[in-house]
Write a protein that holds these residues in place. Structure first.
Motif, PDB file in Angstrom:
ATOM      1  N   VAL A 425       0.867  -1.181   0.000  1.00 16.12           N
ATOM      2  CA  VAL A 425       0.000   0.000   0.000  1.00 16.12           C
ATOM      3  C   VAL A 425       0.901   1.227   0.000  1.00 16.12           C
ATOM      4  N   ASN A 426       0.547   2.203  -0.799  1.00 19.14           N
ATOM      5  CA  ASN A 426       1.347   3.422  -0.875  1.00 19.14           C
ATOM      6  C   ASN A 426       0.458   4.628  -0.591  1.00 19.14           C
ATOM      7  N   PHE A 427       1.075   5.725  -0.214  1.00 18.19           N
ATOM      8  CA  PHE A 427       0.339   6.941   0.101  1.00 18.19           C
ATOM      9  C   PHE A 427       0.980   8.133  -0.594  1.00 18.19           C
ATOM     10  N   ARG A 428       0.144   9.052  -0.979  1.00 23.15           N
ATOM     11  CA  ARG A 428       0.647  10.320  -1.512  1.00 23.15           C
ATOM     12  C   ARG A 428       1.245  11.155  -0.377  1.00 23.15           C
ATOM     13  N   LEU A 429       0.705  10.982   0.810  1.00 30.86           N
ATOM     14  CA  LEU A 429       1.160  11.711   1.983  1.00 30.86           C
ATOM     15  C   LEU A 429       2.655  11.510   2.212  1.00 30.86           C
ATOM     16  N   ARG A 430       3.354  12.580   2.522  1.00 27.09           N
ATOM     17  CA  ARG A 430       4.768  12.511   2.834  1.00 27.09           C
ATOM     18  C   ARG A 430       4.981  12.906   4.297  1.00 27.09           C
ATOM     19  N   ASP A 431       6.100  12.484   4.858  1.00 27.90           N
ATOM     20  CA  ASP A 431       6.386  12.867   6.235  1.00 27.90           C
ATOM     21  C   ASP A 431       6.478  14.385   6.358  1.00 27.90           C
ATOM     22  N   TRP A 432       6.109  14.877   7.514  1.00 31.71           N
ATOM     23  CA  TRP A 432       5.963  16.308   7.785  1.00 31.71           C
ATOM     24  C   TRP A 432       7.341  16.922   8.032  1.00 31.71           C
TER      25      TRP A 432
END
Length: 829
Positions: A425-432
């Protein structure tokens, strides 16, 4: 009981404002009891930033939150409505540079100005809970929370290309880059490789998505959709490509994420992000100069530009080849700007027949295009249009003939069996990204020791205070963190080994400060931790949060993340910070956002001086539903002022004496009053504030009509109606409402009164209007009891003067009762 505002029966908003503001402050009207005697409700407005005095946007946003706070208090809840300032940030630092002063001077002067304006604006705030994020007493606990995140593995450093603002000389998160420019100063953003601090928000991506179920129906749907899209969850496969050795470059394994592993046989080349470290690792010496030249070009492009499908595709060959794990085919590896370094591993397999960006790149550099999904559409080699639809697999070995879902499952099965891939599973969200090269922010509580590495500052040494001896000339951008200029502050002994070490000279993104402030408000003076756990249990989550939709991604997502981490640390029970969210619209002028450059700005202070606080507040709320924009060119604070004066005069006309029997009053007016109360509660519960004002206007008109009709102001129903008008107006126009309440003989404050009770019997009509027609034309209307008999209705119809006059000397007629509200008079047979 205090006396009325004036003896001239003239509506004087200036006198009312001067009179009632100190009374409310003395009474501490809006300080919650916090003793468990009533159900607690927490109302919160998004943190204001102290960049000058209040503006029209503040006037709208805080009026909306105030309606909710005041309404809930009337309903008997113990309401907490705190106020504070998000007082760190770059504007203060820029002001310090300009004035050769410390940022705190500008910041706290602006806070004082805004605080005075908020009090004038009659915000129902509990001022005893006032919080400033730039106070050491506050940022001590921001640092304490950072240390807990660090211990949990959620705060870490890494080298990475970051968004860099050349003017402000600081790093920007992706969300702070708007159309390729710095959101603060508008300067074009570039890329720069730096070692930076991050919060691992990606560890919470699934929970941030799943817990949206709790918010559905209570948060605007568009906000939830924006967060869902930003998180961008997708399922696919991580497939490992072997990179062939070249020259002195050894063979290498690269995992590539794809949502379409079924199209592996269609991969004809690979692309690595030009600014990813991987590109530098892969490139051969023969191609290094070309890559470095290309990388310089890429630093000037924003992510939006790089993702623009209309842009001409550019790139350079790295000199390396990868092996397709299914077909065994050698694929050339290119570096290009349309792949992002922080997406997956920074490398993709390119399937040009079925992805338009890959196809455009292939056509630009004359790379092969192979169709592997038969969609029935024209071959992309001829059409130049990628076929992204579904169909049967072709030219794909064991996958031939399968549909998309079956082929994806089969491809994953094959690569898993071969050890070259897995479902993922992948996310567009990146670490802050939270590091900022600024002075006016929360110092990162880490000490860097040559022997011990990263050492958190011990809790008992917090806060790490900002140096107070830096001034504007030392804060001028130098390309490094301004704190580095304070040598006495930077150089410290290592807390672990005692050797010479250095403080981290970056400060935290101000969104860190505002990601937990709602927890501090419940116990702002607590010294044993960031908040009192019991107080948090009593008050959290926030019952109603009010603020702009522009914070849907940044602040709201970060606050949700912080809440979940703090929950996992065992410090709070809540898993979501805000139960309900209300977004207010913008205040425009002439259809455009107010701006000095456009010359359409409206000064809030001038409007308050001219029309009064109540008229401006009422205008803001009455102009539209809360979530819609308000165009100041289309509204009339002068009209609001006239209405308020008319409502105020009702209270002046009512005879004194509060002990009256309302049931003896005019029934028709009492029905209007009780229906208004009943309907207003329903409307307020659904945030239809503007409609409540319309209902209040109707009640004022009905009350004045009753007074003028002969019943006079002595009628008990008039007092009841005027009292209800004062209570309803207390939500929108508190000064006018308080003055009415006083004139009616009640003790202040109207905000301490109880929501008026409703007589259910007055909500039901006991009469109806019967229409009398003669030969199809309406000749009379009769107010008759709901349960009138047909015979009595016939008699009433025939005795009406208009009917008698019409029938005089005419052929005998009969009355036919068609329905309770319709009577026909026709010739007798």
């Amino acid at each position: 009981m205090t006396s009325s505002t004036n003896e001239t029966n003239t509506y004087d908003f200036q006198s009312m404002e001067a009179k009632w503001a100190p009374v409310w402050e003395d009474l501490q009207v809006f300080k919650p009891k916090d003793d468990g005697s009533a159900e607690r409700r927490y109302v919160l407005d998004m943190f204001p930033y102290p960049s000058g005095d209040l503006h029209m946007g503040h006037a709208e946003a805080f009026a909306m939150g105030d309606v909710v706070s005041r309404y809930w208090k009337l309903r008997g809840y113990d309401v907490m409505h705190p106020i504070g300032w998000d007082s760190f940030g770059l504007p203060a630092e820029n002001a310090a540079i300009k004035r050769n002063a410390h940022p705190s001077e500008w910041t706290y002067a602006n806070i004082d100005t805004q605080a005075a304006s908020f009090k004038r604006y009659a915000i129902s705030a509990d001022w005893s809970r006032r919080v400033h994020t730039s106070d050491p007493e506050y940022y001590r606990w921001t640092q304490w929370l950072f240390n807990r995140f660090y211990e949990k593995g959620l705060a870490y450093r890494k080298n990475h290309p970051v968004n860099w603002c050349p003017k402000d000389q600081t790093v920007l998160a992706n969300e702070q880059v708007v159309n390729g420019a710095c959101e603060r100063c508008g300067t074009e953003v570039t890329k720069k490789a730096l070692n930076q601090w991050y919060f691992k928000i990606t560890d919470y991506a699934d929970r941030l998505l799943e817990d949206m179920e709790q918010l559905k129906g209570h948060w605007p749907e568009r906000v939830l959709l924006m967060q869902k899209n930003w998180i961008g969850r997708s399922e696919g496969a991580e497939v490992t490509f072997t990179i062939e050795a070249a020259g002195d470059k050894p063979a290498k394994q690269i995992p590539v994420y794809t949502t379409r592993p079924d199209t592996l046989y269609g991969a004809t080349f690979m692309v690595v992000a030009a600014d990813a470290e991987l590109a530098n690792e892969l490139v051969t010496e023969d191609h290094r100069a070309a890559l470095e030249s290309y990388q310089e070009q890429v630093t000037h492009l924003s992510e939006i530009e790089r993702q623009n499908t209309e842009r001409e595709k550019t790139g350079v060959f790295t000199g390396r080849y990868g092996i397709n794990p299914l077909s065994g085919e050698k694929l050339p590896i290119w570096a290009a700007d349309y792949v992002l370094a922080d997406y997956g591993t920074g490398a993709i397999m390119a399937v040009p027949a079925h992805d338009q960006r890959d196809l455009d790149f292939a056509r630009t550099f004359d790379l092969p295009v192979r169709v592997v999904v038969d969609t029935g559409e024209e071959d992309p080699n001829q059409s130049g249009v990628a076929t992204a639809g579904e169909g049967r697999l072709v030219n794909s070995g064991d996958l031939d003939g399968l549909d998309k879902d079956a082929a994806i499952a089969k491809a994953i099965e094959i690569v898993q069996a071969a050890g070259t891939g897995k479902h993922t599973v992948n996310f567009r969200l990146r670490d802050w990204l939270l590091s900022r090269q600024r002075f006016w922010g929360t110092p990162i509580p880490i000490i860097h020791c040559t022997d011990c590495g990263e050492v958190p500052v011990p809790d008992d040494q917090l806060p790490v205070r900002l140096p107070d001896n830096l001034r504007g000339e030392e804060l001028a951008p130098k390309g490094t963190s301004p704190l580095a200029a304070a040598a006495d502050w930077v150089n410290v002994p290592c807390p672990t080994c005692g050797k010479d070490a250095k403080r981290d000279t970056d400060t935290m993104d101000t969104f860190v400060d505002s990601s937990w402030y709602f927890l501090r408000f419940v116990s702002p003076d607590y010294t044993e931790g960031p908040f009192d756990p019991k107080a948090v249990r009593d008050w959290m989550p926030v019952g109603q949060y009010v603020g702009g939709v522009e914070h849907a991604i940044l602040h709201l997502l970060y606050s949700r993340f912080f809440t979940k981490v703090i929950h996992d640390l065992g410090l709070i029970e809540a898993t979501e910070p805000f139960s309900a969210l209300l977004n207010q619209g913008q205040v425009l002028n002439g259809g455009k956002a107010m701006s000095k450059s456009l010359g359409n700005g409206v000064d809030l202070g001038e409007q308050l001086d001219k029309f009064g606080v109540d008229a401006v507040r009422l205008t803001m709320v009455f102009a539209s539903p809360p979530e819609d924009d308000v165009d100041w060119a289309d509204v009339s604070p002068a009209g609001s002022q006239k209405f308020l004066a008319r409502a105020w005069r009702l209270a002046q006309d009512v005879a004194s004496g509060t002990d009256v029997d309302y049931t003896a009053g005019d029934k028709a007016l009492r029905q209007v009053t009780h229906r208004t109360v009943h309907e207003s509660a329903q409307l307020l519960d659904s945030n239809k504030f503007n409609v409540v004002i319309a209902k209040t206007m109707e009640l004022v008109n009905a009350t004045r009509k009753t007074i003028d009709s002969g019943a006079g102001a002595a009628d008990p129903a008039v007092r009841e109606a005027a009292s209800v008008v004062a209570q309803l107006l207390s939500l929108f126009a508190p000064y006018t409402a308080e003055d009415m309440w006083d004139a009616l003989g009640y003790e202040p404050s109207v905000s301490n009164s109880a929501w008026p009770s409703v007589d259910e019997s007055l909500l039901v009509d006991d009469t109806i209007t019967a229409v009398v027609q003669i030969k199809g034309k309406v000749r009379a209307r009769l107010e008759v009891p709901v349960d009138i008999s047909a015979a009595d209705l016939e008699a009433a119809a025939l005795s009406h003067e208009n009917v008698v006059r019409m029938l005089e000397g005419k052929t005998p007629l009969k009355v036919i009762v068609r329905a309770p509200k319709l009577v026909n008079v026709v010739p007798a047979p």
